[in-house]
Design an enzyme around this catalytic site. Sequence first.
Site: not given
Ligand code: G3H
Length: 496
Positions: A169, A245, A264, A298, A451
């Site tokens: 992703n 993942g 993570e 995630c 994140r």
């Molecule tokens: O999918 C997992 C990522 O660490 C989420 O990052 O909060 O910037 O979308 P994000």
Amino acid sequence: MAGTGIFTDILDGEVYKYYSDGEWKTSSSGKSVAIINPATRKTQYKVQACTQEEVNKVMEMAKSAQKSWAKTPLWKRAELLHKAAAILKDNKAPIAESLVKEIAKPAKDSATEVVRSGDLISYCAEEGVRILGEGKFLLSDSFPGNERTKYCLTSKIPLGVVLAIPPFNYPVNLAVSKIAPALIAGNSLVLKPPTQGAVSCLHMVHCFHLAGFPKGLISCITGKGSEIGDFLTMHPAVNCISFTGGDTGISISKKAGMIPLQMELGGKDACIVLEDADLDLVASNIIKGGFSYSGQRCTAVKVVLVMESVADELVEKVKAKVAKLTVGPPEENCDITAVVSESSANFIEGLVMDAKEKGATFCQEYKREGNLIWPLLLDNVRPDMRIAWEEPFGPVLPVLRITSVEEGINHCNASNFGLQGCVFTKDINKAMLISDAMETGTVQINSAPARGPDHFPFQGLKDSGIGSQGVTNSINLMTKVKTTVINLPTPSYSMG
Ligand code: G3H
């Protein structure tokens, strides 16, 4: 266009090469792995199916290149990282294009991912110069029974070879969030991209190549997880694994040796909504948090836990916003695009059907064409439904109505995940109490989980991961402490 211009070298006919010993190579396997475009469901790209011998070679070179890299002055390491960041940002268009084609990320978000990655690399270079240039100085007479006869100097030293495995992703951003801290800290780096996202990763690696990093310091091995996955993660040359993942991370952690791990994994981020919350703010954050990149984050909002007294009003507001989401091709910047694979779409459908059988209220009609699933809000979800606990990683969001804050906290804490969560209320005291009670790595007050910014600490509890990310924490995780103690023949006191 992907694979053209400065990226011509990375392509051999119709198959992308892998990167080893500072060169782009074709695998001796003679085999390739197809990357299916999630939207068209046709083969978009092909990458090399590397062999275990090629992995061995890469590891050997990574070990030897790291020895000289660790002796490269910190400011020079930073300079190269800044250069790579600039090349990456200057060439965002072809990289963003491959993100669109490989993972169906909307075009605008794909470009943002590349720019965010360049910024992350630069920030990491600067932070590394600051924190790796500092150590500690301890005196022995602060511990009972000691005179001042020992001076202890501490510094941070590299671990060796770091293996980076990013997810589909954020193949570029979550790759550089591992690569940049590893390199600034004096480690070498072996990258195993996800299959969907591999071509974007290869383009990104070429930017590091063009920046002029030493041969063998960075490698990128592509291929089938079933053939080289365990071989890579259990390789004796690897001194640290940084993985993002799903459940695979749990099995990697069980097989890995005595090395630092940064993992993570999944999340079931809860959004707890109290009676005094600003419901317009909540609705916007549910849309952003639950449906951006079609819920394939995630940190997506994955369950709404709303107080019964405001639930009807909130559901109406969210429904109105869901109706405005555009659904279609990533090239056209639609909000909702195809999910990454057919098996993912089938899994999501399984959760939806389970909720249907058990009586959830469908706020929209369930609709799917190929891998494209229309956004769906499920109201009146109960704890006996799978969707209350499992992460769909798709544009389907359950709403559970609660009658007390404790019920919301208990639901959140009963999950095997503990990545992030959020709480909406105007009462900061209540928000703090709830944040403390939630068993998650981060709690956002009055905003959806996320994140970023990328220098913030980011970590999961329970099955959501181990180790902490964010620029500073990643640099620290990819180093160990070394101490030198100067022993004096007699106690020495300053001004003595
Ligand atoms: O999918 C997992 C990522 O660490 C989420 O990052 O909060 O910037 O979308 P994000």
